[in-house]
Design a protein around this motif. Sequence first.
Motif, PDB file in Angstrom:
ATOM      1  N   ALA A   1       0.835  -1.193   0.000  1.00  0.00           N
ATOM      2  CA  ALA A   1       0.000   0.000   0.000  1.00  0.00           C
ATOM      3  C   ALA A   1       0.874   1.249   0.000  1.00  0.00           C
ATOM      4  O   ALA A   1       1.978   1.245   0.544  1.00  0.00           O
ATOM      5  CB  ALA A   1      -0.928   0.000   1.213  1.00  0.00           C
ATOM      6  N   TYR A   2       0.350   2.283  -0.627  1.00  0.00           N
ATOM      7  CA  TYR A   2       1.046   3.558  -0.765  1.00  0.00           C
ATOM      8  C   TYR A   2       0.114   4.667  -0.307  1.00  0.00           C
ATOM      9  O   TYR A   2      -1.098   4.580  -0.495  1.00  0.00           O
ATOM     10  CB  TYR A   2       1.401   3.808  -2.229  1.00  0.00           C
ATOM     11  CG  TYR A   2       2.225   2.727  -2.863  1.00  0.00           C
ATOM     12  CD1 TYR A   2       3.609   2.859  -2.998  1.00  0.00           C
ATOM     13  CD2 TYR A   2       1.624   1.569  -3.353  1.00  0.00           C
ATOM     14  CE1 TYR A   2       4.365   1.861  -3.594  1.00  0.00           C
ATOM     15  CE2 TYR A   2       2.378   0.570  -3.953  1.00  0.00           C
ATOM     16  CZ  TYR A   2       3.746   0.722  -4.069  1.00  0.00           C
ATOM     17  OH  TYR A   2       4.493  -0.259  -4.657  1.00  0.00           O
ATOM     18  N   ILE A   3       0.698   5.722   0.268  1.00  0.00           N
ATOM     19  CA  ILE A   3      -0.097   6.887   0.648  1.00  0.00           C
ATOM     20  C   ILE A   3       0.546   8.150   0.097  1.00  0.00           C
ATOM     21  O   ILE A   3       1.760   8.226  -0.078  1.00  0.00           O
ATOM     22  CB  ILE A   3      -0.276   7.022   2.176  1.00  0.00           C
ATOM     23  CG1 ILE A   3       1.055   6.972   2.908  1.00  0.00           C
ATOM     24  CG2 ILE A   3      -1.249   5.980   2.696  1.00  0.00           C
ATOM     25  CD1 ILE A   3       0.963   7.226   4.407  1.00  0.00           C
ATOM     26  N   CYS A   4      -0.299   9.109  -0.181  1.00  0.00           N
ATOM     27  CA  CYS A   4       0.125  10.444  -0.563  1.00  0.00           C
ATOM     28  C   CYS A   4      -0.295  11.360   0.583  1.00  0.00           C
ATOM     29  O   CYS A   4      -1.478  11.400   0.944  1.00  0.00           O
ATOM     30  CB  CYS A   4      -0.554  10.863  -1.865  1.00  0.00           C
ATOM     31  SG  CYS A   4      -0.073  12.502  -2.427  1.00  0.00           S
ATOM     32  N   LEU A   5       0.678  12.047   1.163  1.00  0.00           N
ATOM     33  CA  LEU A   5       0.424  12.902   2.319  1.00  0.00           C
ATOM     34  C   LEU A   5       0.557  14.373   1.949  1.00  0.00           C
ATOM     35  O   LEU A   5       1.471  14.753   1.220  1.00  0.00           O
ATOM     36  CB  LEU A   5       1.421  12.591   3.437  1.00  0.00           C
ATOM     37  CG  LEU A   5       1.366  11.181   3.998  1.00  0.00           C
ATOM     38  CD1 LEU A   5       2.713  10.740   4.484  1.00  0.00           C
ATOM     39  CD2 LEU A   5       0.341  11.116   5.104  1.00  0.00           C
TER      40      LEU A   5
END
Length: 172
Positions: free
Chosen positions: A52-56
């Motif tokens: 999983a990847y997140i953009c903050l």
Amino acid sequence: MHIRQVTQHDKDKLYLYLKTLSEETRKRFGPHPFDEHTAWLVCSGGYKNCMAYICLNDVLVVGYAIVKQGYVPGDRNRYIGYPITLSDRHDYTLAPSVADAYQSRGVGSLLLEFVLEDLRKRGAYKIILWGGVQASNLKAVNFYNKHGFRKVGEFEYYGNNYDLVKYLQKLC
């Protein structure tokens, strides 16, 4: 914006992101439940062998993508009928989403390019969309077309849906 893979410390941030998605966005993104337990599983690496990847944006998650190497069963059953070669080793299934307030602001493009580059490094050959994309979601269909995804088939599930694929590189 900062994009990276999730860590075990992101559970609360991811859960806040998931629970604040609008009902409309939830209907269009559905690879897993939107609950705290699922956020914990995703961030601890315990969710169905997925990454999983997140953009903050500073501290808030404004974009999220979950990726599985190979195919989920429902997608596999459809893709077997298409004139393409399947590879559990080189193909990946992708489910991206963007927070409602950040849609149509470039976040999805940034997140997608980051994920695709990471998957290229892992030897990915092609990417498919987890559960396809709803044909009625013209904004998403146009987004994926703009980023080189191509329709390989259609199916009915609460309306018409498209199966889309993006080739990243040729198998050696």
